[in-house]
Design an enzyme around this catalytic site. Structure first.
Site: not given
Length: 502
Positions: A14, A44, A47, A49-50, A115, A209, A230, A276, A333, A357, A368
């Protein structure tokens, strides 16, 4: 005898990918969403940053594509990246139309942040630093509005049901009851695996999982050695650690070592806005001499409005970022690897999709790019929802199985095992890796799995996913993107474009 539920589409998870898939697929058919805890429990909502999208003046999908491919360190799939950056702007606009309260400039255009490793301002954000929470709120509202979406909370999917080489649903524990969910198409949107590490920004549900469930079903996985750390989580004794978004460095914050010296300009031409993996390794090295700090005092009076969430997080822990330095540490992260899919989100098993993900779509490669994760969830969930519409109904329901939900025999032993996995993975399969360390890691993981108490289904998933990461890290004898081998500290041309698959 297990209970049975029949649905057209089953979505497991979800977060942004699962919710968007369910919302869009429900326009044409019935959808059942299962989630381990509540609809609100996913990475989600964390998060900050955007969402990266080429929406600004002077920006273009081609520029976004170049930045994404550069970050991916010669392992990103060019076709997948093109899909991501080309379709991304439309997905963001749709979400805004659906009710997402993104930050806007006075003229009504999206207010765009900057970023790391982006060549221009292209980060759409909401309420400053609460983009993920706003995306989750919007998608949950859409799912709850739909009469064709049913939700099963506190439901643990145990394994996929495979009949004649096709996925026909999943075995699940629904409030402890053995339940078979039969579906014409099943979507894994189970998120990442940060909780395999001692230090992580991921919520407690992110135990890997989906990777283990897919692997046991013989779905193809790839790139599992590529875990993104991160660089800047708030260095406190918590789980999960609070994220200090990349966007803070985008606003001019600098990193200081224990002596108070800035160290990133000597490490990379982009300094604090380097990729990163570069920043995380630099901080990790400086931590051997003492605490590393983020100096964001120059943001000054703008702190409470530009980064209200992070400001509140710091204040709650006795730090005033307008006047004080923020202690930071790298933390697990994001997982770049996962279930291999095509551009429609189809896995190697017919009728099984993956997005978000847990999927390896190819857009991230070895590393990423910041704020491409929510974007990937939106873009490929849309593609999954569209492709599933073409799926023919199952010709016949599979025979009912004979199984039960295993009861956890020793909760204390399971918790000890989870803590051991996190410690072993941080020590050996974390930011800096070696062949000797990986072999020790795999041996220790085998021992932990052998001692798991009956019914420790989540811990079994943790140890099996952890082993995939460690085995991939041992096999890849080079450093690339999020994977760094101190015994092979450089990228090697022989490994360029090569993927380790299971």
């Amino acid at each position: 005898m297990p209970e049975r539920i029949r649905t057209r589409f089953l979505v497991i998870g979800s977060g942004v990918a699962g919710l968007h898939t369910a919302w869009r697929a429900s326009e044409h058919a019935d959808v059942l969403v299962t989630t381990k805890r509540s609809l609100f429990d996913s990475a989600t909502a964390y998060a900050q940053g955007g969402i990266a999208a080429a929406l600004g003046a002077g920006d273009s999908p081609e520029l976004h594509r170049r930045d994404t491919l550069a970050a991916g360190a010669a392992l990103a799939d060019s076709a997948a990246v093109t899909v991501l950056v080309t379709e991304g702007p439309a997905r963001v606009k749709e979400l805004h139309t659906a009710g997402a309260d993104f930050d806007l400039a006075p003229g009504g255009d999206f207010k765009l942040g900057r970023e790391a490793a982006h060549s221009t301002n292209r980060i759409v954000h909401a309420h400053g630093d609460q983009t993920g929470a706003e995306v989750a709120r919007t998608l949950i509202a859409k799912v709850q509005e739909s009469e064709r979406v049913s939700v099963l909370e506190r439901t643990r999917v145990l394994d996929l049901i495979i009949e004649d080489g096709r996925c026909v649903g999943a075995r699940a524990s629904v409030a402890g009851r053995a339940t078979e969910i039969i579906a014409d198409a099943t979507v894994l949107a189970t998120g990442g695996c940060g909780q395999l590490y001692r230090y992580t920004t991921n919520p407690v549900v992110a135990t890997g999982d989906g990777f283990a469930i897919a692997h046991r079903a013989d779905a193809t996985l790839a790139d599992m050695e590529f875990v993104q750390f991160h660089p800047t989580a708030l260095d406190t004794p918590e789980n999960p650690l609070q994220l200090i978004s990349e966007a803070v460095r985008g606003e001019g914050a600098t990193l200081l070592n224990a002596a108070g010296d800035r160290f990133m300009p000597k490490r990379h031409k982009l300094a604090e806005l380097a990729p990163r993996d570069v920043v995380a390794r630099a901080i990790f090295a400086e931590q051997k001499k003492g605490t590393v700090f983020l100096d964001a005092r120059k943001i000054g009076k703008a702190w409470p409005t530009r980064f209200p969430g992070i400001f509140a997080i710091c204040e709650a822990r006795g730090i005033d970022p307008r006047k004080q330095l923020i202690p930071v540490t790298p933390a697990a992260h994001y997982m770049m690897g996962g279930v291999v899919t095509d551009l429609a989100g189809r896995s190697s098993i017919p009728r099984l999709y993956a997005c978000g993900e847990v999927a390896r779509t190819g857009v991230h490669g070895a590393n990423r790019l910041a704020s491409n994760s929510l974007l990937e969830g939106l873009v490929f969930a849309e593609r999954v929802a569209r492709d599933m519409q073409q799926m023919t109904p199952l010709p016949a329901e599979p025979p009912r199985g004979h199984w039960r939900v295993p009861v956890l025999s020793d909760r204390g032993a399971a918790q000890v095992a989870a803590d051991q996995i996190r410690a072993v993975m941080w020590e050996y399969a974390g930011i800096a890796r070696t062949a000797r360390g990986m072999r020790s890691c795999i041996t220790r993981l085998d021992q932990i799995e052998d001692r798991l108490p009956e019914g420790a289904t989540e811990e079994r998933n943790m140890v099996q996913t952890a082993r995939l990461i460690a085995e991939g890290a041992l096999l890849r004898k080079e450093s690339r993107g999020g994977h760094y081998r101190s015994d092979f500290p450089r990228a090697r041309s022989a490994w360029r474009g090569r993927h380790i698959e299971w």
